[in-house]
Scaffold this motif. Structure first.
Motif, PDB file in Angstrom:
ATOM      1  N   GLN A  63      21.118   4.037   7.707  1.00  0.00           N
ATOM      2  CA  GLN A  63      20.698   4.245   9.099  1.00  0.00           C
ATOM      3  C   GLN A  63      20.047   2.981   9.661  1.00  0.00           C
ATOM      4  OE1 GLN A  63      21.031   7.013  10.998  1.00  0.00           O
ATOM      5  NE2 GLN A  63      19.854   6.304  12.722  1.00  0.00           N
ATOM      6  N   SER A  64      20.305   2.707  10.929  1.00  0.00           N
ATOM      7  CA  SER A  64      19.623   1.620  11.624  1.00  0.00           C
ATOM      8  C   SER A  64      19.468   2.008  13.091  1.00  0.00           C
ATOM      9  CB  SER A  64      20.394   0.301  11.497  1.00  0.00           C
ATOM     10  OG  SER A  64      21.631   0.399  12.148  1.00  0.00           O
ATOM     11  N   SER A  65      18.588   1.313  13.785  1.00  0.00           N
ATOM     12  CA  SER A  65      18.399   1.538  15.214  1.00  0.00           C
ATOM     13  C   SER A  65      17.906   0.240  15.836  1.00  0.00           C
ATOM     14  CB  SER A  65      17.415   2.689  15.465  1.00  0.00           C
ATOM     15  OG  SER A  65      16.136   2.360  14.971  1.00  0.00           O
ATOM     16  N   PHE A  66      17.809   0.239  17.158  1.00  0.00           N
ATOM     17  CA  PHE A  66      17.379  -0.956  17.873  1.00  0.00           C
ATOM     18  C   PHE A  66      16.250  -0.598  18.827  1.00  0.00           C
ATOM     19  CE2 PHE A  66      17.575  -3.733  21.615  1.00  0.00           C
ATOM     20  CZ  PHE A  66      17.377  -4.953  21.004  1.00  0.00           C
ATOM     21  N   CYS A  67      15.204  -1.408  18.823  1.00  0.00           N
ATOM     22  CA  CYS A  67      14.092  -1.295  19.770  1.00  0.00           C
ATOM     23  C   CYS A  67      14.098  -2.550  20.638  1.00  0.00           C
ATOM     24  CB  CYS A  67      12.765  -1.173  19.022  1.00  0.00           C
ATOM     25  SG  CYS A  67      11.324  -1.320  20.101  1.00  0.00           S
ATOM     26  N   GLU A  68      14.034  -2.364  21.930  1.00  0.00           N
ATOM     27  CA  GLU A  68      14.072  -3.517  22.832  1.00  0.00           C
ATOM     28  C   GLU A  68      12.890  -4.449  22.626  1.00  0.00           C
ATOM     29  OE1 GLU A  68      13.299  -2.648  27.085  1.00  0.00           O
ATOM     30  OE2 GLU A  68      12.787  -0.618  26.399  1.00  0.00           O
ATOM     31  N   TRP A  69      11.797  -3.960  22.060  1.00  0.00           N
ATOM     32  CA  TRP A  69      10.602  -4.776  21.869  1.00  0.00           C
ATOM     33  C   TRP A  69      10.497  -5.364  20.468  1.00  0.00           C
ATOM     34  CZ3 TRP A  69       9.494  -5.174  26.658  1.00  0.00           C
ATOM     35  CH2 TRP A  69       9.544  -4.077  27.509  1.00  0.00           C
ATOM     36  N   LYS A  70      10.879  -4.564  19.464  1.00  0.00           N
ATOM     37  CA  LYS A  70      10.658  -4.976  18.073  1.00  0.00           C
ATOM     38  C   LYS A  70      11.919  -5.467  17.375  1.00  0.00           C
ATOM     39  CE  LYS A  70       8.588  -0.942  17.288  1.00  0.00           C
ATOM     40  NZ  LYS A  70       8.476  -0.382  18.613  1.00  0.00           N
ATOM     41  N   GLY A  71      13.091  -5.129  17.865  1.00  0.00           N
ATOM     42  CA  GLY A  71      14.341  -5.584  17.260  1.00  0.00           C
ATOM     43  C   GLY A  71      15.043  -4.491  16.477  1.00  0.00           C
ATOM     44  N   ASN A  72      15.814  -4.889  15.470  1.00  0.00           N
ATOM     45  CA  ASN A  72      16.603  -3.956  14.667  1.00  0.00           C
ATOM     46  C   ASN A  72      15.761  -3.356  13.552  1.00  0.00           C
ATOM     47  OD1 ASN A  72      19.252  -4.176  15.894  1.00  0.00           O
ATOM     48  ND2 ASN A  72      19.246  -6.277  15.128  1.00  0.00           N
ATOM     49  N   ALA A  73      15.812  -2.031  13.451  1.00  0.00           N
ATOM     50  CA  ALA A  73      15.082  -1.308  12.407  1.00  0.00           C
ATOM     51  C   ALA A  73      16.052  -0.801  11.352  1.00  0.00           C
ATOM     52  CB  ALA A  73      14.324  -0.130  13.005  1.00  0.00           C
ATOM     53  N   ASP A  74      15.613  -0.828  10.109  1.00  0.00           N
ATOM     54  CA  ASP A  74      16.320  -0.202   9.002  1.00  0.00           C
ATOM     55  C   ASP A  74      15.486   0.983   8.543  1.00  0.00           C
ATOM     56  OD1 ASP A  74      18.413  -2.020   9.069  1.00  0.00           O
ATOM     57  OD2 ASP A  74      17.528  -3.309   7.531  1.00  0.00           O
ATOM     58  N   TYR A  75      16.114   1.885   7.787  1.00  0.00           N
ATOM     59  CA  TYR A  75      15.476   3.149   7.422  1.00  0.00           C
ATOM     60  C   TYR A  75      15.439   3.369   5.921  1.00  0.00           C
ATOM     61  CZ  TYR A  75      15.387   4.504  12.291  1.00  0.00           C
ATOM     62  OH  TYR A  75      15.107   4.557  13.629  1.00  0.00           O
ATOM     63  N   TYR A  76      14.502   4.235   5.543  1.00  0.00           N
ATOM     64  CA  TYR A  76      14.400   4.705   4.169  1.00  0.00           C
ATOM     65  C   TYR A  76      14.504   6.224   4.155  1.00  0.00           C
ATOM     66  CZ  TYR A  76      12.221   0.239   2.689  1.00  0.00           C
ATOM     67  OH  TYR A  76      11.945  -1.069   2.404  1.00  0.00           O
ATOM     68  N   ASP A 113       0.813  -1.214   0.000  1.00  0.00           N
ATOM     69  CA  ASP A 113       0.000   0.000   0.000  1.00  0.00           C
ATOM     70  C   ASP A 113       0.850   1.271   0.000  1.00  0.00           C
ATOM     71  OD1 ASP A 113      -2.181  -1.680   0.023  1.00  0.00           O
ATOM     72  OD2 ASP A 113      -2.539  -1.480   2.173  1.00  0.00           O
ATOM     73  N   ILE A 114       2.120   1.106  -0.366  1.00  0.00           N
ATOM     74  CA  ILE A 114       3.074   2.214  -0.431  1.00  0.00           C
ATOM     75  C   ILE A 114       3.658   2.260  -1.834  1.00  0.00           C
ATOM     76  CG2 ILE A 114       5.256   3.133   0.479  1.00  0.00           C
ATOM     77  CD1 ILE A 114       4.667   1.501   3.051  1.00  0.00           C
ATOM     78  N   LYS A 115       3.844   3.450  -2.346  1.00  0.00           N
ATOM     79  CA  LYS A 115       4.551   3.618  -3.622  1.00  0.00           C
ATOM     80  C   LYS A 115       6.044   3.508  -3.318  1.00  0.00           C
ATOM     81  CE  LYS A 115       0.903   6.324  -5.738  1.00  0.00           C
ATOM     82  NZ  LYS A 115       0.461   7.643  -6.214  1.00  0.00           N
ATOM     83  N   MET A 116       6.524   2.270  -3.286  1.00  0.00           N
ATOM     84  CA  MET A 116       7.882   1.974  -2.831  1.00  0.00           C
ATOM     85  C   MET A 116       8.961   2.595  -3.717  1.00  0.00           C
ATOM     86  SD  MET A 116       7.557   0.359   0.048  1.00  0.00           S
ATOM     87  CE  MET A 116       9.195  -0.310   0.328  1.00  0.00           C
ATOM     88  N   GLU A 117       8.610   3.005  -4.924  1.00  0.00           N
ATOM     89  CA  GLU A 117       9.609   3.629  -5.792  1.00  0.00           C
ATOM     90  C   GLU A 117      10.111   4.960  -5.224  1.00  0.00           C
ATOM     91  OE1 GLU A 117       5.563   4.758  -7.762  1.00  0.00           O
ATOM     92  OE2 GLU A 117       6.400   3.056  -6.646  1.00  0.00           O
ATOM     93  N   TYR A 118       9.392   5.523  -4.243  1.00  0.00           N
ATOM     94  CA  TYR A 118       9.813   6.777  -3.617  1.00  0.00           C
ATOM     95  C   TYR A 118      10.665   6.556  -2.362  1.00  0.00           C
ATOM     96  CZ  TYR A 118       6.365   8.872  -6.727  1.00  0.00           C
ATOM     97  OH  TYR A 118       5.655   9.275  -7.831  1.00  0.00           O
ATOM     98  N   LEU A 119      10.857   5.310  -1.971  1.00  0.00           N
ATOM     99  CA  LEU A 119      11.646   4.989  -0.780  1.00  0.00           C
ATOM    100  C   LEU A 119      12.999   4.425  -1.194  1.00  0.00           C
ATOM    101  CD1 LEU A 119       8.775   5.344   0.334  1.00  0.00           C
ATOM    102  CD2 LEU A 119       9.243   3.485   1.911  1.00  0.00           C
TER     103      LEU A 119
END
Length: 165
Positions: free
Chosen positions: A76-89, A65-71
């Protein structure tokens, strides 16, 4: 630690102080839209929201449901103690871009497996984000990614003086 004074929710409202810790993930059929450089880059009724004590909801949108061609993948990355490792766009539409303005979990923890590859956006870096047609306000402080709407009351973590909560 000083706990802030909870705002009593009115009819049809939720208090972020009633949200759990650890956070809860739930499906929502609310209409979620993300606009950047006059282009609707995300539009869904199939988002998932994460509810955590003192935080307004963060909405995770399925990539279909996202126009992924714009991402554009970011280092960049980060860590959430609940959800784990996040990557960025980085979001780029035409000549306008917002670096590290969206994030996702490629391998979330088991409790959050259903948000795998779903994308959340920082409202303060987009032109506008909407929940059921209401323009959201970004969670204070520009660090967290929660979306504040009229049906959510705080006070919210991220604002001035809230780091000790």
């Amino acid at each position: 630690m000083i706990r802030p004074q909870r705002i009593e929710p009115g009819p049809g409202q939720e208090s972020v102080w009633d949200y759990p810790r650890p956070p809860r993930l739930e499906e929502t059929n609310k209409h979620i839209q993300v606009i950047f450089n006059r282009v609707t880059i995300a539009d869904t009724h199939r988002a998932k929201r994460v509810l955590e004590t003192s935080h307004p909801p963060s909405y995770y949108i399925p990539p279909e449901d996202i126009k992924m061609e714009y991402l554009i993948q970011s280092p960049q990355s980060s860590f959430c103690e609940w959800k784990g490792n996040a990557d960025y766009y980085t979001v780029r539409v035409g000549e306008k871009q917002a670096q590290n303005s969206a994030w996702y979990y490629p391998n979330p923890t088991p409790a959050f497996a259903s948000i795998k590859d779903h994308v959340a956006f920082y409202a303060h870096l987009m032109d506008a984000c909407y929940v059921n047609g209401e323009k959201v306000q970004p969670q204070p402080g520009n660090f967290y990614g929660g979306w504040v709407t009229s049906d959510i009351v705080g006070p919210f973590k991220g604002g001035l003086g809230s780091w000790g909560w």
